[in-house]
Design an enzyme around this catalytic site. Structure first.
Site, PDB file in Angstrom:
ATOM      1  N   SER A  10       0.809  -1.218   0.000  1.00 39.70           N
ATOM      2  CA  SER A  10       0.000   0.000   0.000  1.00 39.70           C
ATOM      3  C   SER A  10       0.846   1.272   0.000  1.00 39.70           C
ATOM      4  O   SER A  10       0.340   2.359  -0.268  1.00 39.70           O
ATOM      5  CB  SER A  10      -0.943   0.018   1.212  1.00 39.70           C
ATOM      6  OG  SER A  10      -1.895  -1.018   1.134  1.00 39.70           O
TER       7      SER A  10
ATOM      8  N   GLY B 271      -4.527  -1.956  -0.792  1.00 41.49           N
ATOM      9  CA  GLY B 271      -3.673  -1.642  -1.931  1.00 41.49           C
ATOM     10  C   GLY B 271      -3.395  -0.148  -2.010  1.00 41.49           C
ATOM     11  O   GLY B 271      -4.015   0.655  -1.307  1.00 41.49           O
TER      12      GLY B 271
ATOM     13  N   GLY C 166      -2.697   3.752  -3.973  1.00 39.42           N
ATOM     14  CA  GLY C 166      -3.176   4.620  -5.039  1.00 39.42           C
ATOM     15  C   GLY C 166      -4.582   5.158  -4.839  1.00 39.42           C
ATOM     16  O   GLY C 166      -5.210   4.976  -3.797  1.00 39.42           O
TER      17      GLY C 166
ATOM     18  N   CYS D 104      -9.608  -1.631   3.516  1.00 38.26           N
ATOM     19  CA  CYS D 104      -8.812  -0.479   3.080  1.00 38.26           C
ATOM     20  C   CYS D 104      -9.131  -0.094   1.627  1.00 38.26           C
ATOM     21  O   CYS D 104     -10.188   0.459   1.371  1.00 38.26           O
ATOM     22  CB  CYS D 104      -7.323  -0.744   3.296  1.00 38.26           C
ATOM     23  SG  CYS D 104      -6.322   0.760   3.356  1.00 38.26           S
ATOM     24  N   MET D 105      -8.241  -0.351   0.664  1.00 40.57           N
ATOM     25  CA  MET D 105      -8.565  -0.066  -0.724  1.00 40.57           C
ATOM     26  C   MET D 105      -9.833  -0.798  -1.141  1.00 40.57           C
ATOM     27  O   MET D 105     -10.681  -0.266  -1.872  1.00 40.57           O
ATOM     28  CB  MET D 105      -7.393  -0.465  -1.638  1.00 40.57           C
ATOM     29  CG  MET D 105      -7.709  -0.432  -3.137  1.00 40.57           C
ATOM     30  SD  MET D 105      -8.081   1.204  -3.799  1.00 40.57           S
ATOM     31  CE  MET D 105      -6.424   1.901  -3.873  1.00 40.57           C
TER      32      MET D 105
ATOM     33  N   GLN E  60     -12.790   1.170  -0.204  1.00 40.17           N
ATOM     34  CA  GLN E  60     -13.007   2.308  -1.095  1.00 40.17           C
ATOM     35  C   GLN E  60     -13.559   1.869  -2.453  1.00 40.17           C
ATOM     36  O   GLN E  60     -14.450   2.519  -3.016  1.00 40.17           O
ATOM     37  CB  GLN E  60     -11.686   3.066  -1.269  1.00 40.17           C
ATOM     38  CG  GLN E  60     -11.156   3.654   0.028  1.00 40.17           C
ATOM     39  CD  GLN E  60      -9.685   4.007  -0.044  1.00 40.17           C
ATOM     40  OE1 GLN E  60      -9.063   3.927  -1.101  1.00 40.17           O
ATOM     41  NE2 GLN E  60      -9.104   4.373   1.087  1.00 40.17           N
TER      42      GLN E  60
ATOM     43  N   ASN F 136      -3.425   2.591   7.118  1.00 36.73           N
ATOM     44  CA  ASN F 136      -2.524   3.115   6.101  1.00 36.73           C
ATOM     45  C   ASN F 136      -3.343   3.488   4.869  1.00 36.73           C
ATOM     46  O   ASN F 136      -3.602   2.656   4.011  1.00 36.73           O
ATOM     47  CB  ASN F 136      -1.464   2.087   5.715  1.00 36.73           C
ATOM     48  CG  ASN F 136      -0.666   2.526   4.494  1.00 36.73           C
ATOM     49  OD1 ASN F 136      -0.552   3.719   4.216  1.00 36.73           O
ATOM     50  ND2 ASN F 136      -0.143   1.572   3.760  1.00 36.73           N
TER      51      ASN F 136
ATOM     52  N   GLY G 104      -4.621   7.126   2.257  1.00 38.56           N
ATOM     53  CA  GLY G 104      -4.650   8.558   1.981  1.00 38.56           C
ATOM     54  C   GLY G 104      -5.963   9.021   1.391  1.00 38.56           C
ATOM     55  O   GLY G 104      -6.124  10.205   1.090  1.00 38.56           O
ATOM     56  N   TYR G 105      -6.895   8.077   1.181  1.00 34.78           N
ATOM     57  CA  TYR G 105      -8.216   8.397   0.644  1.00 34.78           C
ATOM     58  C   TYR G 105      -9.285   7.926   1.619  1.00 34.78           C
ATOM     59  O   TYR G 105      -9.044   7.035   2.439  1.00 34.78           O
ATOM     60  CB  TYR G 105      -8.428   7.729  -0.721  1.00 34.78           C
ATOM     61  CG  TYR G 105      -7.596   8.342  -1.815  1.00 34.78           C
ATOM     62  CD1 TYR G 105      -8.111   9.297  -2.680  1.00 34.78           C
ATOM     63  CD2 TYR G 105      -6.255   7.973  -1.976  1.00 34.78           C
ATOM     64  CE1 TYR G 105      -7.332   9.864  -3.673  1.00 34.78           C
ATOM     65  CE2 TYR G 105      -5.464   8.535  -2.965  1.00 34.78           C
ATOM     66  CZ  TYR G 105      -6.010   9.486  -3.814  1.00 34.78           C
ATOM     67  OH  TYR G 105      -5.234  10.059  -4.791  1.00 34.78           O
TER      68      TYR G 105
ATOM     69  N   HIS H 274      -7.049  -1.821   9.169  1.00 32.46           N
ATOM     70  CA  HIS H 274      -6.487  -3.153   8.929  1.00 32.46           C
ATOM     71  C   HIS H 274      -6.755  -4.070  10.116  1.00 32.46           C
ATOM     72  O   HIS H 274      -6.038  -4.021  11.116  1.00 32.46           O
ATOM     73  CB  HIS H 274      -4.985  -3.056   8.680  1.00 32.46           C
ATOM     74  CG  HIS H 274      -4.638  -2.536   7.323  1.00 32.46           C
ATOM     75  ND1 HIS H 274      -4.297  -3.364   6.272  1.00 32.46           N
ATOM     76  CD2 HIS H 274      -4.619  -1.283   6.828  1.00 32.46           C
ATOM     77  CE1 HIS H 274      -4.065  -2.637   5.199  1.00 32.46           C
ATOM     78  NE2 HIS H 274      -4.256  -1.363   5.506  1.00 32.46           N
TER      79      HIS H 274
ATOM     80  N   GLU I  29      -6.094  -7.085  10.468  1.00 35.07           N
ATOM     81  CA  GLU I  29      -4.998  -8.041  10.681  1.00 35.07           C
ATOM     82  C   GLU I  29      -3.816  -7.426  11.411  1.00 35.07           C
ATOM     83  O   GLU I  29      -2.883  -8.130  11.806  1.00 35.07           O
ATOM     84  CB  GLU I  29      -4.541  -8.610   9.335  1.00 35.07           C
ATOM     85  CG  GLU I  29      -3.594  -7.741   8.541  1.00 35.07           C
ATOM     86  CD  GLU I  29      -4.231  -6.519   7.892  1.00 35.07           C
ATOM     87  OE1 GLU I  29      -3.501  -5.680   7.344  1.00 35.07           O
ATOM     88  OE2 GLU I  29      -5.477  -6.393   7.931  1.00 35.07           O
TER      89      GLU I  29
END
Length: 359
Positions: A45, A219, A221, A246-247, A250, A288, A290-291, A331, A333
């Site tokens: 990530s 992930g 981006g 996480c990703m 989103q 972790n 940023g979006y 996360h 985990e």
């Protein structure tokens, strides 16, 4: 050797270089974890980012092959106040600097990481060039201006081919946007039969294995760049119970018709408080990203908010009001960080069992 950070606003931090000798450009971010630097560096990530550790002493227990979250480091650089060259731990196999050299990552130490962190908090994540090649500031400025930051790292960092991890439990399809090994370990611990698919796998190929559940991984981006995955997930959630992390959280938001947005400096660390609304309980989580997911947009698309961040009230979890679909921004985990919220993996497995009973 000397080391330098040159930020897009013209700010310069000069210190000492370590790791691989070189120069690279990335998004400068900070992580507040006290330990876990190896897991942070090997978390896919962080692809394309230059990581600043707020804790001053890094590398004091070395690194070992068992703690990697992936096979390589995708981060563009690593910044610390101090780097320990004589680690002390019975599991240590090499120093952190040796790992960075072997994996081709530029490092800079002996800089004011507190000042760097405050700048990012005030101004947001910044484009930056990191170098330990003793280049002039004029040259670094040209390098920084020339290179553009990528937003679609999730298309590169995950697996490039389908692979299977056998188990006697529920059959799980994993969409890999840059998955951490400990997410897979949590599924293996629960005896799941796991098939991991590349980012751009079609809906038909995933459904060919007749999965009982689908996990959308973490992930790097901008989630809006994951266009193929969003379309695939839009079809999957109508057929199969789905869990996003996480990703994946989103991407799920975009798949139901919601929106995401870039945060000022994101959440990165192992000490983020999250409130579980249904359980009426707070958890300390590892994060972790940023979006973030826009709350009003997903609520208008049939999603119910299940978790919120206790620092800034951003969306940390959601579930569909009708479909067996849920996700979290943090996360569960850990790795590094607390594992208080691993109950979410059990919740996913229980949901699969309930769906199976209803069929």
């Amino acid at each position: 050797m000397k080391g330098v950070l040159y930020l897009e606003d013209g700010t310069v931090y000069q210190g000492k270089g370590f790791g691989k000798k070189g120069t690279s450009v990335g998004e400068l971010v900070f992580n507040t974890s006290i330990t876990g630097y190896q897991e942070i560096l090997t978390d896919p990530s962080y692809a394309g980012q230059i990581i600043t550790m707020t804790y001053p002493l890094i590398g004091n227990y070395g690194v070992n092959s068992a703690e990697n979250e992936s096979s390589k480091i995708y981060a563009k650089g690593f910044v610390t106040k101090a780097i320990e060259q004589k680690p002390s731990n019975y599991m240590s196999e090499q120093t952190l600097e040796e790992m960075l050299k072997n994996m081709g990552v530029v490092g800079v130490c002996d800089v004011d990481t507190r000042s760097i962190t405050k700048k990012i908090r005030n101004e947001g994540a910044l484009k930056c060039v990191i170098s330990n090649e003793e280049l002039s500031l004029e040259v670094l400025q040209k390098i920084l201006r020339k290179e553009q930051l990528k937003e679609d790292w999730m298309k590169e960092v995950g697996t490039q081919k389908v692979f299977h991890i056998p188990g006697i439990g529920p059959k799980i399809a994993v969409m890999d946007f840059g998955i951490k090994r400990n997410i897979l370990n949590n599924l293996k611990y629960r005896n799941c039969d796991i098939t991991v698919f590349p980012y751009n796998t079609s809906y038909e190929e995933i459904m060919n294995i007749n999965p009982e559940g689908v996990l959308l991984s973490n992930g790097p981006g901008n989630p809006e760049a994951a266009t193929e995955a969003v379309e695939t997930v839009r079809k999957i959630i109508k057929k199969v119970p789905t869990f996003g992390i996480c990703m994946g959280h989103q991407v799920l938001a975009l798949a139901v018709g919601g929106k995401t947005y870039k945060m000022k400096y994101g959440h990165r660390g192992g000490n983020h408080g999250v409130y579980d609304i249904k359980r009426d309980r707070a958890y300390i989580t590892s994060q972790n990203h940023g979006y973030s997911v826009d709350r009003e947009s997903v609520e208008a698309c049939g999603m119910e908010i299940t978790h919120i961040n206790l620092n800034d009230d951003t969306v940390e979890g959601m579930k569909h009001k009708e479909l067996p679909v849920f996700s979290v921004q943090f996360h569960p985990e850990g790795a590094p960080g607390p594992t208080d919220s691993t109950y979410l993996f059990d919740q996913f497995i229980d949901q699969l069992k309930e769906e199976k009973k209803c069929q």
